[in-house]
Write a protein that holds these residues in place. Structure first.
Motif, PDB file in Angstrom:
ATOM      1  N   ARG A  59     -42.433  -0.259  40.771  1.00  0.00           N
ATOM      2  CA  ARG A  59     -42.010  -0.566  39.402  1.00  0.00           C
ATOM      3  C   ARG A  59     -41.051   0.466  38.822  1.00  0.00           C
ATOM      4  O   ARG A  59     -40.031   0.124  38.238  1.00  0.00           O
ATOM      5  CB  ARG A  59     -43.227  -0.699  38.474  1.00  0.00           C
ATOM      6  CG  ARG A  59     -42.805  -1.013  37.020  1.00  0.00           C
ATOM      7  CD  ARG A  59     -43.946  -0.867  36.024  1.00  0.00           C
ATOM      8  NE  ARG A  59     -44.654   0.372  36.098  1.00  0.00           N
ATOM      9  CZ  ARG A  59     -44.269   1.522  35.523  1.00  0.00           C
ATOM     10  NH1 ARG A  59     -43.140   1.580  34.847  1.00  0.00           N
ATOM     11  NH2 ARG A  59     -45.003   2.604  35.626  1.00  0.00           N
ATOM     12  N   VAL A  87     -43.325  -4.199  43.526  1.00  0.00           N
ATOM     13  CA  VAL A  87     -44.789  -4.156  43.523  1.00  0.00           C
ATOM     14  C   VAL A  87     -45.223  -3.450  42.247  1.00  0.00           C
ATOM     15  O   VAL A  87     -44.853  -2.297  42.005  1.00  0.00           O
ATOM     16  CB  VAL A  87     -45.338  -3.422  44.766  1.00  0.00           C
ATOM     17  CG1 VAL A  87     -46.865  -3.389  44.718  1.00  0.00           C
ATOM     18  CG2 VAL A  87     -44.848  -4.083  46.040  1.00  0.00           C
ATOM     19  N   SER A  88     -45.991  -4.184  41.431  1.00  0.00           N
ATOM     20  CA  SER A  88     -46.444  -3.620  40.163  1.00  0.00           C
ATOM     21  C   SER A  88     -47.654  -4.392  39.655  1.00  0.00           C
ATOM     22  O   SER A  88     -47.700  -5.618  39.747  1.00  0.00           O
ATOM     23  CB  SER A  88     -45.327  -3.709  39.114  1.00  0.00           C
ATOM     24  OG  SER A  88     -45.806  -3.312  37.841  1.00  0.00           O
ATOM     25  N   THR A  89     -48.591  -3.654  39.101  1.00  0.00           N
ATOM     26  CA  THR A  89     -49.729  -4.304  38.453  1.00  0.00           C
ATOM     27  C   THR A  89     -49.479  -4.452  36.955  1.00  0.00           C
ATOM     28  O   THR A  89     -50.237  -5.132  36.273  1.00  0.00           O
ATOM     29  CB  THR A  89     -51.024  -3.498  38.678  1.00  0.00           C
ATOM     30  OG1 THR A  89     -50.840  -2.178  38.159  1.00  0.00           O
ATOM     31  CG2 THR A  89     -51.386  -3.440  40.150  1.00  0.00           C
ATOM     32  N   THR A  90     -48.412  -3.821  36.441  1.00  0.00           N
ATOM     33  CA  THR A  90     -48.180  -3.826  34.994  1.00  0.00           C
ATOM     34  C   THR A  90     -46.904  -4.551  34.561  1.00  0.00           C
ATOM     35  O   THR A  90     -46.806  -4.950  33.405  1.00  0.00           O
ATOM     36  CB  THR A  90     -48.112  -2.382  34.462  1.00  0.00           C
ATOM     37  OG1 THR A  90     -47.049  -1.691  35.122  1.00  0.00           O
ATOM     38  CG2 THR A  90     -49.428  -1.648  34.684  1.00  0.00           C
ATOM     39  N   GLU A  92     -44.546  -7.253  33.566  1.00  0.00           N
ATOM     40  CA  GLU A  92     -44.833  -8.627  33.150  1.00  0.00           C
ATOM     41  C   GLU A  92     -43.786  -9.620  33.624  1.00  0.00           C
ATOM     42  O   GLU A  92     -44.100 -10.775  33.903  1.00  0.00           O
ATOM     43  CB  GLU A  92     -44.992  -8.678  31.636  1.00  0.00           C
ATOM     44  CG  GLU A  92     -46.236  -7.919  31.177  1.00  0.00           C
ATOM     45  CD  GLU A  92     -46.503  -8.073  29.698  1.00  0.00           C
ATOM     46  OE1 GLU A  92     -46.029  -9.053  29.092  1.00  0.00           O
ATOM     47  OE2 GLU A  92     -47.187  -7.194  29.159  1.00  0.00           O
ATOM     48  N   ILE A 102     -42.174 -10.472  41.712  1.00  0.00           N
ATOM     49  CA  ILE A 102     -43.186  -9.443  41.457  1.00  0.00           C
ATOM     50  C   ILE A 102     -44.384  -9.678  42.367  1.00  0.00           C
ATOM     51  O   ILE A 102     -44.947 -10.777  42.402  1.00  0.00           O
ATOM     52  CB  ILE A 102     -43.626  -9.452  39.979  1.00  0.00           C
ATOM     53  CG1 ILE A 102     -42.419  -9.167  39.069  1.00  0.00           C
ATOM     54  CG2 ILE A 102     -44.740  -8.422  39.752  1.00  0.00           C
ATOM     55  CD1 ILE A 102     -42.707  -9.371  37.592  1.00  0.00           C
ATOM     56  N   LEU A 103     -44.747  -8.647  43.116  1.00  0.00           N
ATOM     57  CA  LEU A 103     -45.953  -8.641  43.943  1.00  0.00           C
ATOM     58  C   LEU A 103     -46.960  -7.733  43.250  1.00  0.00           C
ATOM     59  O   LEU A 103     -46.583  -6.727  42.652  1.00  0.00           O
ATOM     60  CB  LEU A 103     -45.649  -8.135  45.350  1.00  0.00           C
ATOM     61  CG  LEU A 103     -44.540  -8.861  46.110  1.00  0.00           C
ATOM     62  CD1 LEU A 103     -44.303  -8.206  47.460  1.00  0.00           C
ATOM     63  CD2 LEU A 103     -44.876 -10.329  46.282  1.00  0.00           C
ATOM     64  N   ARG A 104     -48.225  -8.060  43.350  1.00  0.00           N
ATOM     65  CA  ARG A 104     -49.245  -7.309  42.604  1.00  0.00           C
ATOM     66  C   ARG A 104     -50.036  -6.294  43.424  1.00  0.00           C
ATOM     67  O   ARG A 104     -50.766  -5.484  42.851  1.00  0.00           O
ATOM     68  CB  ARG A 104     -50.218  -8.286  41.945  1.00  0.00           C
ATOM     69  CG  ARG A 104     -49.578  -9.176  40.907  1.00  0.00           C
ATOM     70  CD  ARG A 104     -49.084  -8.370  39.731  1.00  0.00           C
ATOM     71  NE  ARG A 104     -48.463  -9.229  38.722  1.00  0.00           N
ATOM     72  CZ  ARG A 104     -47.697  -8.780  37.766  1.00  0.00           C
ATOM     73  NH1 ARG A 104     -47.443  -7.498  37.666  1.00  0.00           N
ATOM     74  NH2 ARG A 104     -47.173  -9.611  36.896  1.00  0.00           N
ATOM     75  N   SER A 105     -49.916  -6.320  44.757  1.00  0.00           N
ATOM     76  CA  SER A 105     -50.780  -5.448  45.563  1.00  0.00           C
ATOM     77  C   SER A 105     -50.185  -5.210  46.951  1.00  0.00           C
ATOM     78  O   SER A 105     -49.261  -5.923  47.372  1.00  0.00           O
ATOM     79  CB  SER A 105     -52.163  -6.099  45.718  1.00  0.00           C
ATOM     80  OG  SER A 105     -52.033  -7.293  46.481  1.00  0.00           O
ATOM     81  N   ASP A 108     -50.365  -8.287  48.945  1.00  0.00           N
ATOM     82  CA  ASP A 108     -49.216  -9.183  48.780  1.00  0.00           C
ATOM     83  C   ASP A 108     -48.062  -8.756  49.696  1.00  0.00           C
ATOM     84  O   ASP A 108     -47.345  -9.593  50.233  1.00  0.00           O
ATOM     85  CB  ASP A 108     -48.738  -9.205  47.331  1.00  0.00           C
ATOM     86  CG  ASP A 108     -49.702  -9.912  46.392  1.00  0.00           C
ATOM     87  OD1 ASP A 108     -50.613 -10.622  46.867  1.00  0.00           O
ATOM     88  OD2 ASP A 108     -49.534  -9.748  45.163  1.00  0.00           O
TER      89      ASP A 108
END
Length: 188
Positions: A59, A87-90, A92, A102-105, A108
């Motif tokens: 990110r 790759v980002s968990t935050t 949006e 956007i990949l979350r993990s 992924d």
């Protein structure tokens, strides 16, 4: 399965933070301020754009690159044309100036490696690179090692307590400015 390549500028002591002068780091710009320029050392960067079929970043790198890389038409034509993933968990939503999926993990990312053909290049993403290595997803490293010691800063490799990981040197060169190209395959 696609090859995942982590590519980085690193100091001899393993720091990869702010090589291009990004604000907030004491030694920002160490690749050009502290080491004489030798164009030959960057041959691998052009080759990476030609060979990669996807770009993967974390990110923070994405947020730094999105406003700049699309304007660098000649320098980053390959990266601007290929599919990009962040790759980002935050995060949006992606930046419309430089669209990305956007990949979350890391799971992924493992799934992405199972799709399509050709290498996935991971750029300038210290936290992501360490997470991918710790998850056993990195297949190759493209390193340009600069002859400087920086001390503090974000490091390429994690300090996670784990079993030794063998690497095989498959390409290397030393340039007139002391920069070393080191290409390693991860031995499985």
């Amino acid at each position: 399965m696609r090859t995942l390549i982590v590519t980085a500028f690193v100091s001899v002591d393993g720091v990869m933070e702010a090589p291009g002068g990004e604000p907030g780091y004491r030694n920002a710009g160490w690749t050009f301020k502290d080491v004489e320029m030798d164009e030959a050392a960057y041959e691998i960067k052009a080759r990476e754009q030609e060979e990669a079929t996807a770009l993967l970043v974390g990110r923070r790198s994405y947020e730094a690159f999105a406003p700049v890389w699309p304007t660098m038409v000649e320098e980053f034509a390959g990266y601007n044309a290929m599919p990009r993933y962040v790759v980002s968990t935050t995060l949006e939503k992606d930046d419309p100036r430089w669209p990305a999926t956007i990949l979350r993990s890391v799971e992924d990312v493992a799934a992405l490696k199972e799709t399509g053909d050709g290498p996935i290049s991971v750029h300038a993403s210290a936290t992501l690179g360490r997470s991918l290595a710790d998850a056993g997803l990195v297949d190759r490293y493209h390193l340009l090692v600069f002859p400087v010691l920086l001390g503090a800063g974000k490091r390429l490799f994690s300090d996670t307590d784990k079993d030794a990981q063998k690497l095989r040197l498959v390409e290397h060169a030393v340039y007139s400015n002391g920069v070393q190209k080191q290409v390693f395959d991860v031995v499985r």
